[in-house]
Write a protein that holds these residues in place. Structure first.
Motif, PDB file in Angstrom:
ATOM      1  N   LEU A  52       0.834  -1.189   0.000  1.00 27.44           N
ATOM      2  CA  LEU A  52       0.000   0.000   0.000  1.00 27.44           C
ATOM      3  C   LEU A  52       0.877   1.250   0.000  1.00 27.44           C
ATOM      4  N   PRO A  53       0.361   2.361  -0.502  1.00 24.60           N
ATOM      5  CA  PRO A  53       1.136   3.605  -0.455  1.00 24.60           C
ATOM      6  C   PRO A  53       1.352   4.065   0.972  1.00 24.60           C
ATOM      7  N   ALA A  54       2.335   4.904   1.127  1.00 25.72           N
ATOM      8  CA  ALA A  54       2.680   5.363   2.469  1.00 25.72           C
ATOM      9  C   ALA A  54       1.500   6.034   3.114  1.00 25.72           C
ATOM     10  N   SER A  55       1.325   5.736   4.380  1.00 21.98           N
ATOM     11  CA  SER A  55       0.209   6.287   5.132  1.00 21.98           C
ATOM     12  C   SER A  55       0.711   7.311   6.116  1.00 21.98           C
ATOM     13  N   LYS A 234      11.375  -2.321  -7.133  1.00 21.79           N
ATOM     14  CA  LYS A 234      10.091  -2.508  -7.811  1.00 21.79           C
ATOM     15  C   LYS A 234       8.966  -2.732  -6.807  1.00 21.79           C
ATOM     16  N   LYS A 235       9.264  -3.470  -5.739  1.00 19.04           N
ATOM     17  CA  LYS A 235       8.254  -3.730  -4.713  1.00 19.04           C
ATOM     18  C   LYS A 235       8.228  -2.628  -3.658  1.00 19.04           C
ATOM     19  N   TYR A 236       9.383  -2.058  -3.367  1.00 23.25           N
ATOM     20  CA  TYR A 236       9.487  -1.026  -2.324  1.00 23.25           C
ATOM     21  C   TYR A 236      10.263   0.162  -2.894  1.00 23.25           C
ATOM     22  N   GLN A 237       9.589   1.011  -3.598  1.00 22.27           N
ATOM     23  CA  GLN A 237      10.252   2.112  -4.296  1.00 22.27           C
ATOM     24  C   GLN A 237      10.953   3.062  -3.324  1.00 22.27           C
ATOM     25  N   LEU A 239      12.803   2.389  -0.962  1.00 24.32           N
ATOM     26  CA  LEU A 239      14.104   1.887  -0.515  1.00 24.32           C
ATOM     27  C   LEU A 239      15.215   2.123  -1.552  1.00 24.32           C
ATOM     28  N   ARG A 240      14.937   2.950  -2.544  1.00 21.80           N
ATOM     29  CA  ARG A 240      15.933   3.139  -3.609  1.00 21.80           C
ATOM     30  C   ARG A 240      17.236   3.750  -3.097  1.00 21.80           C
ATOM     31  N   ASP A 241      17.176   4.473  -1.962  1.00 22.78           N
ATOM     32  CA  ASP A 241      18.413   5.040  -1.419  1.00 22.78           C
ATOM     33  C   ASP A 241      19.206   4.025  -0.598  1.00 22.78           C
ATOM     34  N   VAL A 242      18.534   2.980  -0.163  1.00 19.82           N
ATOM     35  CA  VAL A 242      19.193   1.968   0.680  1.00 19.82           C
ATOM     36  C   VAL A 242      19.724   0.812  -0.151  1.00 19.82           C
ATOM     37  N   VAL A 243      19.016   0.476  -1.229  1.00 21.51           N
ATOM     38  CA  VAL A 243      19.365  -0.705  -2.030  1.00 21.51           C
ATOM     39  C   VAL A 243      20.807  -0.678  -2.541  1.00 21.51           C
ATOM     40  N   PRO A 244      21.357   0.435  -3.008  1.00 22.08           N
ATOM     41  CA  PRO A 244      22.756   0.416  -3.497  1.00 22.08           C
ATOM     42  C   PRO A 244      23.758  -0.001  -2.437  1.00 22.08           C
ATOM     43  N   MET A 245      23.399   0.100  -1.160  1.00 20.87           N
ATOM     44  CA  MET A 245      24.334  -0.243  -0.097  1.00 20.87           C
ATOM     45  C   MET A 245      24.286  -1.719   0.270  1.00 20.87           C
TER      46      MET A 245
END
Length: 989
Positions: A52-55, A234-237, A239-245
Motif C-alpha cells: 500500500l502507499p505510504a500512510s 520494484k516492490k518497495y520504491q 528503498l531506492r536510497d538503501v538498495v545500493p548499499m
C-alpha cells in the motif's frame, strides 16, 4: 528419485494410521503478546501481493511482552542502539522509518472477515503465538512413531523455540543465517510472519536493521530476468536510497520468503547458475536460490515459510535451522485465544455494554468448560485456523442482529477455505496444476458424502483407502496424493479421541463434513462410471468430429463420398444428447437437496442452529455413560450447505478456489428444485424443521425463489423454537421477500424479548393471529407491542399474551394500544399479573375501542372491584360480548352479580365459573381445557384451590335444580373436575 519414492520414508504407502502421529507439538514455553500486532487469524494468502502507499498514520504505542513469568519492556538494548548508530552512517534513517510505517500499515490491514469482531480489533489487540518446535531434516523425512494427537495435547516438549530466537546460534555454536519455518495448512505460518514484520516495525526485533518481505506467489508469476536491487525497488520504491548499499556495508538485513511451495527451485549448477552480483538480472527463482546458497549477499539472514512437502526442495546444507509451527498444542493457549476474540469491546455490536459484556463472558466460560471435558474440539482447535472458525461461528450465532443478516453460515465456511487456500495449487511441480480445493472436493468430498449417506462420522483406514487410493493410476496422481497427505490431510481429518475409536478418523469440525459433501454433489463429482466415460467420449467426439467433417466436405467435392459427412454429422448428435443427460444430473442434484431437506426421520431434532451451538459449546448436564448407546448421527446441514453453495457470492469465492459452478447450472438446479420444495413445505412441518426451512432459504440467497416458496405459507408455527437474535433476523429476512398477510404466526415459548420483537416488527404487522404466550415479555416488550398495534399497517386481529409478566405498567401500554387500534378483535391476557390496577387501566381505555370482541383477563388476581369495573365498561361496548374472568379472587357476591348478566339484556357474557345459575355453563369444557394446557406454568396449589371451589359450586348448583337432565350434566362436569384434581394431587397432570 521421484517424490513418490522419496515419500516412502516419510509416510509408508497405504498406512493412513501413521497420520495419527505426524503433528509434533508441545505444551512447553509459550509467549503472549499485548502489542501492536495483527490478530492471529488463519494463514491467509493475502501476504504482500502489493504494498500500500505510504500512510500518514502514526506508529502505535509500545508494548510489553510476557514470556513465562518474566516481563521484558520493548526498550532496545545498548547493542541495538550501537547498531542503529552504525546504520545511520550508511542509510538514511528516515527511509527505514518510512519503510516501517508502510509495512505496519499494510500488515495492520484486516480482511473483511475480521471486521465483524468490532472496531477494537486492530494492531493493539492481544496476539497469541502458536507453539514453534525446533526440528531437523531427519525428523521431517522420518517422523517419530510415538507422536499422536493425544501426545501433542498432553506431553511437554523440550525443543520449543520462540520467534525471537530463531536466528540464535545452533547446538554447535554456529550462527544461523537461513531458517525454514514449515507447517501444514492452517497452522498460522503467514500470520506468524505478519507478527514478525510488525514486531520489527515497532522496534521489537532489534537484531535486524532492515526487513524485506517477499511473497513467493508473487515471484512465481514473473520469469523475466531482473536484478535483486531492481526487484526490491520494484516492490518497495522508497528503498531506492538503501538498495545500493546492499552487499557493500554491514547493514543487517532479513529477507522473508513466504510460501516457498509456490516456487520451483533448482539448486543444481546446471539448472541455476551462480550469481553474486545484486545488480545482475537473473530470473526471480535464481535470486532466491543464490540467496539461500549464501552466494548472493552472504551476510543477509533469510526466513522461509513453506508446507512440509516442499521442505526438501532446499538442500539441507543450506538450512541452518528447521522450525515447525505446531499450532495451539496447549488448551490454555486455545482458551486465551477465545478469551481475546470473544471479549473485545464492540464484538457484540450492541449499544448496551453491560448486557453484551455479560453474554460474552458467559460464552467464553461455556466454551472453556467444553474444551476441558470434550477432547475432540480441543483436537480441532489444535489448528489456530479452526479456533478462528469457532469464534466466527459463535459470533454469527450470538451477535447477529441485522436484517437481513450480514453473513450466511455457508459464507463463513467458504470464506474460511478461501483464507486458508486462496486458490493455491496442490503441487506447483505437477503439470495439471489442480487447485488444492478442487482436489479436496474430489477426494475428501467423496469421503464426506459417503459418510453422510451412510450416516457415519468415524472413518477407518479402509474407508480412506477406498476414497483416496482406489483410482490411483499414474505417477502424477501418486505424487499429488503424497503432497495432500503431507500438507492438507490433517486440516480436514483428525484422529478420533473417543475411547475405543482411537484408530479411526473424524472431520476436524463436524459441520465441515457436511459442507464438503455438499460441495462434492453440487460440483457434479458424484457420477457413475458410465457418466464419467460418457463425458470424456463426448468431449473427444465433439472436438474431432468438427475437424473431420470440414475435411470430408472438401474431399467430397471431388470424390463421390457424400455419405461420409452425413455419418460425421451423426456423431455430433452424441455431445448434444450427452448435454441433455447432464441436465438430468442437475435434476438429480435438486432431488437430493429436496429429499435431504425434508427427511422425516429428522423432523423432531433440534434445529440446525441449535445443533451447531451444541457441537461447539457442548450440552450442559451429566456426561453420557461410555456404555450408553449413542444417538443416530444427524446431517441436516448437508442440504442447507448445498443451497448456500449455489448462492452467487459463494460461487464467486469458490471460483477463486478453482471450484467452478456455472450460472446456468445454479439456475437449472433451482428450477428443478422449486416445485418439490414448495409442495413438501405445504404439508406442514414441525416447528424445528420449519426453522431449518427458513434457514435454508436464507442460505440459498435467491430472493425470487424465496418469495415464491414463502408466498404459499399462510400459517407459521415456530412454537418452542428458541428464537435467538439470529433466528429472528433470518425469519424477518425470509418473510420480508413478500408482503402477503399471514393467517397465523405462533411464537409461543420462543424466548422472545424486546429486541426480538423489534427485529420481527415488519413480520408481526402482517400477521392476523399472533401467539406470543410464554415468552417472559414484560413492560418494555409491551411498549413495542403498543407501537405495533398502533401502526397504520397493522392487521393483527387475535393477540395472545398468556403467561407473560405484563404487570401494571405493561397494562398501561396495552390499554393505550386498545384505544387507538382498529384491527384487534380478540385479546388474551390470561395470567399476566395485571391485578385490579391493571384491569382498571384497561377498562378506562376500553371505552375508546370500537372493535374488540373478546377479552381474557383470567388468573390475574382480580377482586370483585376490578372484575365488575371491566364488566360495566363491557356492557356499554359496541362489539365486546365475552369477558373471561375465571380463576380470579371473586367472592360469592361478585359471582352472583356476574351470573346475573344476560347476553340479550346486557350485551356481554362473563365467564367466571363452570356454572350459569342453576345450569352448567356452555363454556365449561373450554375453561377446563385452558386450565389443563396452562397447568405446567401455573401455581399448582392455587389451581387446586380453585378447582375445589369450582367443584363445590357445581355440587351446590346441582342440589338446587330438580331437572334430571341438568343433574346429569352437572355430574358429568363434576366427574371431569374430580379427575383433574386426582391427577393434580398424584402429579400425573
Amino acid at each position: 528419485m521421484s517424490r513418490a519414492m522419496q515419500c516412502q520414508s516419510c509416510l509408508p504407502w497405504g498406512n493412513w494410521i501413521q497420520l495419527h502421529r505426524s503433528l509434533p507439538g508441545s505444551r512447553g514455553t509459550r509467549s503472549v503478546y499485548l502489542c501492536a500486532a495483527p490478530v492471529p487469524s488463519v494463514a491467509g494468502s493475502y501476504f504482500l501481493r502489493k504494498i500500500l502507499p505510504a500512510s500518514g498514520t502514526s506508529l502505535p504505542r509500545g508494548c510489553v511482552r510476557y514470556q513465562g513469568g518474566s516481563q521484558q519492556h520493548s526498550a532496545q538494548p545498548r547493542s541495538s542502539r550501537h547498531g542503529l548508530s552504525q546504520m545511520r552512517n550508511v542509510a538514511p534513517s528516515d527511509t527505514i522509518k518510512k519503510h516501517q510505517k508502510i509495512l505496519s500499515a499494510w500488515f495492520s490491514h484486516q480482511p473483511n472477515e475480521e471486521r465483524q469482531f468490532g472496531p477494537s480489533f486492530s494492531l493493539d489487540a492481544v496476539h497469541v503465538d502458536p507453539v514453534i518446535r525446533e526440528s531437523s531434516l531427519e525428523e521431517i523425512l522420518k517422523p517419530s512413531p510415538d507422536l499422536t494427537i493425544q501426545n501433542q495435547l498432553q506431553q511437554p516438549c523440550s525443543q520449543v523455540i520462540s520467534l525471537q530466537n530463531l536466528f540464535d546460534v545452533d547446538a554447535c555454536g554456529r550462527q544461523v543465517k537461513n531458517v525454514v519455518l514449515y507447517g501444514t495448512v492452517g497452522t498460522g505460518k503467514s500470520t506468524l510472519i505478519k507478527k514478525m514484520v510488525v514486531d520489527w516495525c515497532h522496534g521489537r526485533l532489534p537484531r535486524f536493521e532492515l526487513v524485506i518481505p517477499f511473497s513467493c506467489e508473487d515471484l512465481s508469476h514473473s520469469h523475466a530476468p531482473i536484478s535483486l536491487r531492481r526487484l526490491i525497488t520494484k516492490k518497495y520504491q522508497h528503498l531506492r536510497d538503501v538498495v545500493p548499499m546492499l552487499g557493500t556495508s554491514n547493514l543487517k538485513v532479513l529477507f522473508i520468503l513466504n510460501g516457498l511451495e509456490r516456487l520451483n527451485l533448482d539448486f543444481r549448477l546446471a539448472g541455476t547458475e551462480l550469481c553474486c552480483d545484486p545488480s545482475e538480472p537473473v530470473p526471480p527463482s535464481a535470486i532466491v536460490v543464490n540467496l539461500l546458497r549464501k552466494y548472493l549477499l552472504p551476510e543477509a539472514s533469510i526466513i522461509v515459510t513453506t508446507r512440509p512437502s516442499a521442505v526438501r526442495r532446499i538442500p539441507g546444507k543450506y538450512v541452518g535451522r528447521y522450525a515447525e509451527i505446531c499450532g495451539f498444542s496447549d488448551t490454555n493457549l486455545q482458551k486465551l485465544y477465545f478469551q481475546m476474540r470473544l471479549s473485545q469491546p464492540g464484538c457484540s455490536g450492541e449499544s448496551s455494554v453491560s448486557s453484551s459484556t455479560g453474554e460474552q463472558e458467559n460464552l467464553v466460560e461455556m466454551l472453556s468448560r467444553n474444551l476441558e471435558r470434550h477432547n475432540q474440539i480441543a483436537a480441532a482447535c489444535f489448528l489456530p485456523s479452526y479456533c478462528w472458525l469457532v469464534c466466527t461461528t459463535l459470533h454469527f450465532l450470538y451477535f447477529t442482529r441485522t436484517v437481513p443478516p450480514s453473513q450466511t453460515l455457508t459464507g463463513i465456511y467458504t470464506s474460511f477455505l478461501r483464507l486458508n487456500f486462496s486458490g493455491e495449487v496442490l503441487d506447483s511441480t505437477d503439470p495439471t496444476n489442480i487447485s488444492m480445493m478442487k482436489y479436496v472436493a474430489k477426494t475428501v468430498g467423496k469421503l464426506a458424502y459417503e459418510g453422510v449417506m451412510s450416516r457415519k462420522t468415524c472413518f477407518s483406514e479402509d474407508d480412506l483407502k477406498q476414497c483416496f487410493e482406489v483410482e490411483m493410476k499414474t505417477e502424477s496422481e501418486l505424487n499429488l496424493l503424497e503432497v495432500f497427505r503431507s500438507d492438507v490431510f490433517r486440516f480436514f481429518l483428525t484422529p478420533c479421541v473417543q475411547p475405543g475409536k482411537e484408530h479411526t478418523f473424524v472431520f476436524t469440525i463436524p459441520a465441515m463434513q457436511e459442507y464438503l459433501a455438499a460441495l462434492y454433489v453440487v460440483l457434479g463429482e458424484k457420477k457413475t462410471l458410465a457418466q464419467r466415460l460418457g463425458k470424456e467420449l463426448s468431449e473427444v467426439i465433439g472436438k474431432v468430429s468438427e475437424d473431420v467433417v470440414i475435411v470430408l466436405n472438401i474431399i467430397s467435392k471431388v470424390l463421390p463420398l457424400r455419405f461420409l459427412p452425413v455419418l460425421f454429422n451423426l456423431l455430433k448428435i452424441f455431445p448434444r444428447y450427452f448435454s441433455r443427460i447432464s441436465g438430468k444430473d442437475r435434476g438429480a442434484i435438486a432431488h437430493t437437496m429436496a429429499e435431504e431437506l425434508f427427511k422425516e426421520e429428522d423432523y423432531y431434532n433440534d434445529d440446525v442452529l441449535d445443533q451447531i451451538n451444541s457441537s461447539i459449546l457442548g450440552v450442559e448436564g451429566p456426561m453420557r455413560h461410555p456404555d450408553e448407546v449413542p444417538d443416530d448421527e444427524v446431517f441436516e446441514l448437508f442440504p442447507i450447505f448445498m443451497g448456500g453453495i449455489l448462492s452467487r457470492r459463494n460461487r464467486a469465492i469458490l471460483e477463486q478456489l478453482g471450484c467452478s459452478i456455472k450460472n446456468l447450472a445454479a439456475f437449472e438446479i433451482a428450477k428443478a428444485m422449486k416445485k418439490t420444495v414448495i409442495r413438501k413445505s405445504r404439508k406442514g412441518l414441525p416447528p424445528s424443521e420449519l426453522m431449518d426451512y427458513f434457514f435454508f432459504l436464507h442460505e440459498f440467497q435467491n430472493e425470487r425463489f424465496t418469495a415464491e416458496a414463502i408466498h404459499s405459507l399462510r400459517t407459521v408455527n415456530l412454537s418452542s423454537v428458541k428464537m435467538t437474535p439470529l433466528k429472528c433476523s433470518v425469519l424477518a429476512s425470509v418473510m420480508g421477500t413478500t408482503c402477503h398477510e399471514v393467517e397465523e404466526l405462533n411464537l409461543a415459548s420462543c424466548n422472545l424479548d424486546t429486541s426480538s420483537l423489534r427485529i420481527l416488527f415488519p413480520v408481526l404487522l402482517r400477521c392476523k393471529a399472533l401467539h406470543l404466550q410464554l415468552n417472559s415479555l414484560g413492560s418494555d416488550a409491551c411498549k413495542e407491542i403498543r407501537d405495533l398495534l398502533l401502526h397504520e399497517k397493522c392487521v393483527v386481529s387475535n393477540l395472545r399474551l398468556t403467561n407473560n409478566p405484563v404487570g401494571e405498567q405493561g397494562a398501561q401500554y396495552l390499554a393505550e394500544a386498545l384505544a387507538g387500534n382498529r384491527s384487534l378483535t380478540h385479546l388474551s391476557l390470561l395470567h399476566t399479573a395485571l391485578g385490579d390496577q391493571g384491569a382498571e387501566v384497561i377498562a378506562q381505555h376500553l371505552t375508546k375501542n370500537q372493535h374488540l370482541q373478546e377479552l381474557n383477563l383470567g388468573y390475574n388476581s382480580l377482586t370483585d372491584t376490578g372484575a365488575l369495573r371491566v364488566v360495566e365498561v363491557a356492557k356499554k361496548h359496541a362489539t365486546l360480548d365475552k369477558v373471561h374472568l375465571y380463576f380470579n379472587d371473586i367472592s360469592e357476591d361478585g359471582k352472583r352479580a356476574l351470573d346475573s348478566l344476560r347476553m340479550d339484556r346486557d350485551g356481554v357474557r362473563a365467564l367466571v365459573f363452570l356454572t350459569a345459575g342453576t345450569d352448567v355453563s356452555d363454556y365449561w369444557s373450554h375453561i377446563l381445557n385452558v386450565v389443563q394446557r396452562n397447568l405446567p406454568f401455573w401455581d399448582r396449589e392455587r389451581v387446586r384451590q380453585h378447582l375445589v371451589l369450582i367443584l363445590q359450586d357445581l355440587e351446590s348448583s346441582r342440589r338446587q335444580t330438580a331437572n334430571p337432565w341438568r343433574k346429569a350434566k352437572f355430574l358429568r362436569v363434576e366427574s371431569e373436575v374430580k379427575k383433574m384434581l386426582g391427577k393434580l394431587q398424584h402429579g400425573t397432570l
